[in-house]
Design a protein around this motif. Structure first.
Motif, PDB file in Angstrom:
ATOM      1  N   TYR A 192     -13.359   4.968 -14.327  1.00  0.00           N
ATOM      2  CA  TYR A 192     -12.362   4.529 -13.951  1.00  0.00           C
ATOM      3  C   TYR A 192     -11.243   5.534 -14.182  1.00  0.00           C
ATOM      4  CZ  TYR A 192      -8.664   1.751 -13.829  1.00  0.00           C
ATOM      5  OH  TYR A 192      -7.525   0.591 -14.187  1.00  0.00           O
ATOM      6  N   LEU A 193     -11.117   6.570 -14.094  1.00  0.00           N
ATOM      7  CA  LEU A 193      -9.686   7.164 -14.272  1.00  0.00           C
ATOM      8  C   LEU A 193      -9.858   8.182 -13.222  1.00  0.00           C
ATOM      9  CD1 LEU A 193      -9.408   8.535 -17.802  1.00  0.00           C
ATOM     10  CD2 LEU A 193      -7.523   7.033 -16.366  1.00  0.00           C
ATOM     11  N   LEU A 194     -11.276   8.567 -13.257  1.00  0.00           N
ATOM     12  CA  LEU A 194     -11.097   9.742 -11.550  1.00  0.00           C
ATOM     13  C   LEU A 194     -11.665   8.917 -10.638  1.00  0.00           C
ATOM     14  CD1 LEU A 194     -14.362  11.047 -12.986  1.00  0.00           C
ATOM     15  CD2 LEU A 194     -12.764  12.346 -12.691  1.00  0.00           C
ATOM     16  N   LEU A 195     -11.767   7.233 -10.441  1.00  0.00           N
ATOM     17  CA  LEU A 195     -11.711   7.185  -9.394  1.00  0.00           C
ATOM     18  C   LEU A 195     -10.247   6.787  -8.745  1.00  0.00           C
ATOM     19  CD1 LEU A 195     -12.744   5.056  -7.037  1.00  0.00           C
ATOM     20  CD2 LEU A 195     -14.070   3.471  -8.583  1.00  0.00           C
ATOM     21  N   PHE A 196      -9.186   6.119  -9.997  1.00  0.00           N
ATOM     22  CA  PHE A 196      -8.333   5.048 -10.332  1.00  0.00           C
ATOM     23  C   PHE A 196      -7.155   6.919  -9.555  1.00  0.00           C
ATOM     24  CE2 PHE A 196      -3.532   3.409 -10.742  1.00  0.00           C
ATOM     25  CZ  PHE A 196      -3.676   2.283 -10.410  1.00  0.00           C
ATOM     26  N   THR A 197      -7.187   7.544  -9.944  1.00  0.00           N
ATOM     27  CA  THR A 197      -6.983   9.036  -8.866  1.00  0.00           C
ATOM     28  C   THR A 197      -7.022   9.456  -7.847  1.00  0.00           C
ATOM     29  OG1 THR A 197      -7.086   9.823 -11.821  1.00  0.00           O
ATOM     30  CG2 THR A 197      -6.650  11.647  -9.607  1.00  0.00           C
ATOM     31  N   ALA A 198      -7.958   9.266  -7.311  1.00  0.00           N
ATOM     32  CA  ALA A 198      -8.949   9.652  -6.024  1.00  0.00           C
ATOM     33  C   ALA A 198      -8.227   7.980  -5.509  1.00  0.00           C
ATOM     34  CB  ALA A 198     -10.060   9.548  -6.501  1.00  0.00           C
ATOM     35  N   LEU A 199      -8.301   6.760  -5.704  1.00  0.00           N
ATOM     36  CA  LEU A 199      -7.404   6.364  -4.897  1.00  0.00           C
ATOM     37  C   LEU A 199      -6.093   6.289  -4.912  1.00  0.00           C
ATOM     38  CD1 LEU A 199      -9.098   2.618  -6.422  1.00  0.00           C
ATOM     39  CD2 LEU A 199      -9.374   3.632  -4.243  1.00  0.00           C
ATOM     40  N   CYS A 200      -5.517   6.978  -5.789  1.00  0.00           N
ATOM     41  CA  CYS A 200      -3.665   7.136  -5.634  1.00  0.00           C
ATOM     42  C   CYS A 200      -3.706   8.080  -4.003  1.00  0.00           C
ATOM     43  CB  CYS A 200      -3.000   7.328  -7.057  1.00  0.00           C
ATOM     44  SG  CYS A 200      -2.766   6.117  -8.368  1.00  0.00           S
ATOM     45  N   LEU A 258      -7.457  -1.609 -11.252  1.00  0.00           N
ATOM     46  CA  LEU A 258      -7.940  -0.938  -9.870  1.00  0.00           C
ATOM     47  C   LEU A 258      -8.144  -1.563  -8.372  1.00  0.00           C
ATOM     48  CD1 LEU A 258      -9.539   1.777  -9.679  1.00  0.00           C
ATOM     49  CD2 LEU A 258     -11.971   0.626 -10.931  1.00  0.00           C
ATOM     50  N   LEU A 259      -8.420  -3.167  -8.405  1.00  0.00           N
ATOM     51  CA  LEU A 259      -9.197  -3.570  -8.032  1.00  0.00           C
ATOM     52  C   LEU A 259      -8.222  -3.868  -6.464  1.00  0.00           C
ATOM     53  CD1 LEU A 259     -11.777  -6.159  -9.235  1.00  0.00           C
ATOM     54  CD2 LEU A 259     -12.423  -4.200  -7.988  1.00  0.00           C
ATOM     55  N   MET A 260      -6.981  -3.974  -7.761  1.00  0.00           N
ATOM     56  CA  MET A 260      -5.692  -4.667  -6.277  1.00  0.00           C
ATOM     57  C   MET A 260      -5.190  -2.867  -5.578  1.00  0.00           C
ATOM     58  SD  MET A 260      -3.073  -6.782  -9.053  1.00  0.00           S
ATOM     59  CE  MET A 260      -3.815  -8.187  -9.403  1.00  0.00           C
ATOM     60  N   LEU A 261      -5.377  -2.150  -6.023  1.00  0.00           N
ATOM     61  CA  LEU A 261      -5.526  -1.091  -5.695  1.00  0.00           C
ATOM     62  C   LEU A 261      -6.490  -0.594  -4.745  1.00  0.00           C
ATOM     63  CD1 LEU A 261      -4.544   2.247  -4.900  1.00  0.00           C
ATOM     64  CD2 LEU A 261      -5.198   2.711  -7.150  1.00  0.00           C
ATOM     65  N   LEU A 262      -6.945  -1.082  -4.559  1.00  0.00           N
ATOM     66  CA  LEU A 262      -8.132  -0.460  -3.637  1.00  0.00           C
ATOM     67  C   LEU A 262      -8.388  -1.477  -2.728  1.00  0.00           C
ATOM     68  CD1 LEU A 262     -11.519   0.846  -3.177  1.00  0.00           C
ATOM     69  CD2 LEU A 262     -12.493  -1.293  -4.627  1.00  0.00           C
ATOM     70  N   SER A 263      -8.112  -2.769  -2.986  1.00  0.00           N
ATOM     71  CA  SER A 263      -8.301  -3.739  -1.678  1.00  0.00           C
ATOM     72  C   SER A 263      -6.876  -3.118  -0.780  1.00  0.00           C
ATOM     73  CB  SER A 263      -7.962  -4.894  -1.766  1.00  0.00           C
ATOM     74  OG  SER A 263      -6.108  -5.099  -2.994  1.00  0.00           O
ATOM     75  N   TYR A 264      -5.582  -2.913  -1.288  1.00  0.00           N
ATOM     76  CA  TYR A 264      -4.539  -2.572  -0.709  1.00  0.00           C
ATOM     77  C   TYR A 264      -5.013  -1.429   0.128  1.00  0.00           C
ATOM     78  CZ  TYR A 264      -0.685  -0.300   0.005  1.00  0.00           C
ATOM     79  OH  TYR A 264       0.709   0.461   1.054  1.00  0.00           O
ATOM     80  N   ILE A 265      -5.732   0.022  -0.166  1.00  0.00           N
ATOM     81  CA  ILE A 265      -6.236   0.909   0.224  1.00  0.00           C
ATOM     82  C   ILE A 265      -7.149   0.814   1.863  1.00  0.00           C
ATOM     83  CG2 ILE A 265      -7.373   3.354   0.114  1.00  0.00           C
ATOM     84  CD1 ILE A 265      -5.471   3.794  -2.677  1.00  0.00           C
ATOM     85  N   VAL A 266      -8.004  -0.766   1.306  1.00  0.00           N
ATOM     86  CA  VAL A 266      -9.096  -0.765   2.311  1.00  0.00           C
ATOM     87  C   VAL A 266      -7.709  -1.420   3.280  1.00  0.00           C
ATOM     88  CG1 VAL A 266     -11.429  -2.289   2.427  1.00  0.00           C
ATOM     89  CG2 VAL A 266     -10.755  -0.247   1.065  1.00  0.00           C
TER      90      VAL A 266
END
Length: 257
Positions: free
Chosen positions: A121-129, A242-250
């Motif tokens: 989770y932390l790796l994915l969140f950091t990568a998305l940031c 996490l899902l909100m950040l992912l949805s925003y970037i996509v």
């Protein structure tokens, strides 16, 4: 002090590490506590915005920028929501009966699945940031996600039936004023409107993610645990961020095509 002000102090005592005046742990002091919970997200968003300004001023690299955005909310909350995420992952990974899953939630020890998923989770969140543009708009959006996710967790805690007659979630739910649900609905409308002002499409998508998380937890909590708990609230807050950040970037990438 009024009930509302005492509830504000209780919310920050429970959901953050910010020093607060001592206050008695009793029902009347918790009536509006969950309605104030999103305000902790406002503080988290302010910290992330300040981090953006500092990183841009000192020309920090993308990696340090992304790690700061990831860790600041966790530091602010003392990891309380991440703890709920880890406990829930351990319980779900056991594939046991609901009663056994509830026992795992109470276990203070972290299992292997909790460690694996928390690290991922932390790796994915950091990568998305790291994919976020270093602009005030993107970081303000991220901050609003912090608020919106806490609205979700508080709303689930108030509206969903508890899995046990004991525990913090049951205590908070019983103590909550009837006005808390309306106040949380107001928070949800404000968050959706603010997100749409920053980006209409992304704001709508984020609201859809909010509703899907709400429906998912309602079904999952009853099927897997026999009801709602404090750990499940922490789990859905962490997952929603996490899902909100992912949805925003996509969404922003698709719109830009």
């Amino acid at each position: 002090m009024t009930d509302i002000f005492r509830s504000l102090i209780m919310a920050f005592c429970m959901f953050s590490v910010i020093p607060m005046p001592r206050i008695q742990w009793k029902e009347e002091n918790m009536r509006y506590m969950l309605a104030w919970m999103p305000l902790v997200g406002v503080i988290a968003g302010a910290l992330q915005w300040g981090w953006l300004l500092l990183c841009n001023f000192l020309s920090f690299g993308t990696a340090l920028f992304a790690v700061g955005l990831t860790l600041l909310p966790i530091i602010l909350t003392g990891g309380i929501h991440m703890d709920g995420f880890c406990d829930t992952i351990d319980a779900l990974s056991s594939h046991a009966e609901p009663e056994r899953k509830r026992q795992i939630l109470k276990d203070p020890n972290a299992g292997a699945f909790a460690v694996f998923f928390a690290g991922g989770y932390l790796l994915l969140f950091t990568a998305l940031c790291a994919e976020l543009p270093r602009t005030e708009t993107s970081v303000l959006t991220l901050g609003l996600h912090q608020v919106f996710a806490r609205v979700l967790g508080a709303l689930c805690s108030v509206c969903f039936p508890s899995s046990s007659a004991k525990g913090l979630q049951h205590t908070f739910r019983d103590a909550a004023s009837n006005k808390v649900t309306l106040l949380l609905g107001g928070w949800a409308v404000i968050c959706t409107g603010a997100l749409c002002c920053l980006s209409t499409v992304s704001g709508i998508v984020c609201a859809v993610v909010f509703l899907l998380c709400l429906l998912y937890l309602h079904r999952m909590s009853r099927r897997e645990f026999g009801g709602m708990s404090g750990d499940l609230a922490g789990y859905i807050i962490t997952l929603a961020e996490l899902l909100m950040l992912l949805s925003y970037i996509v969404t922003e990438r698709v719109v830009a095509l």
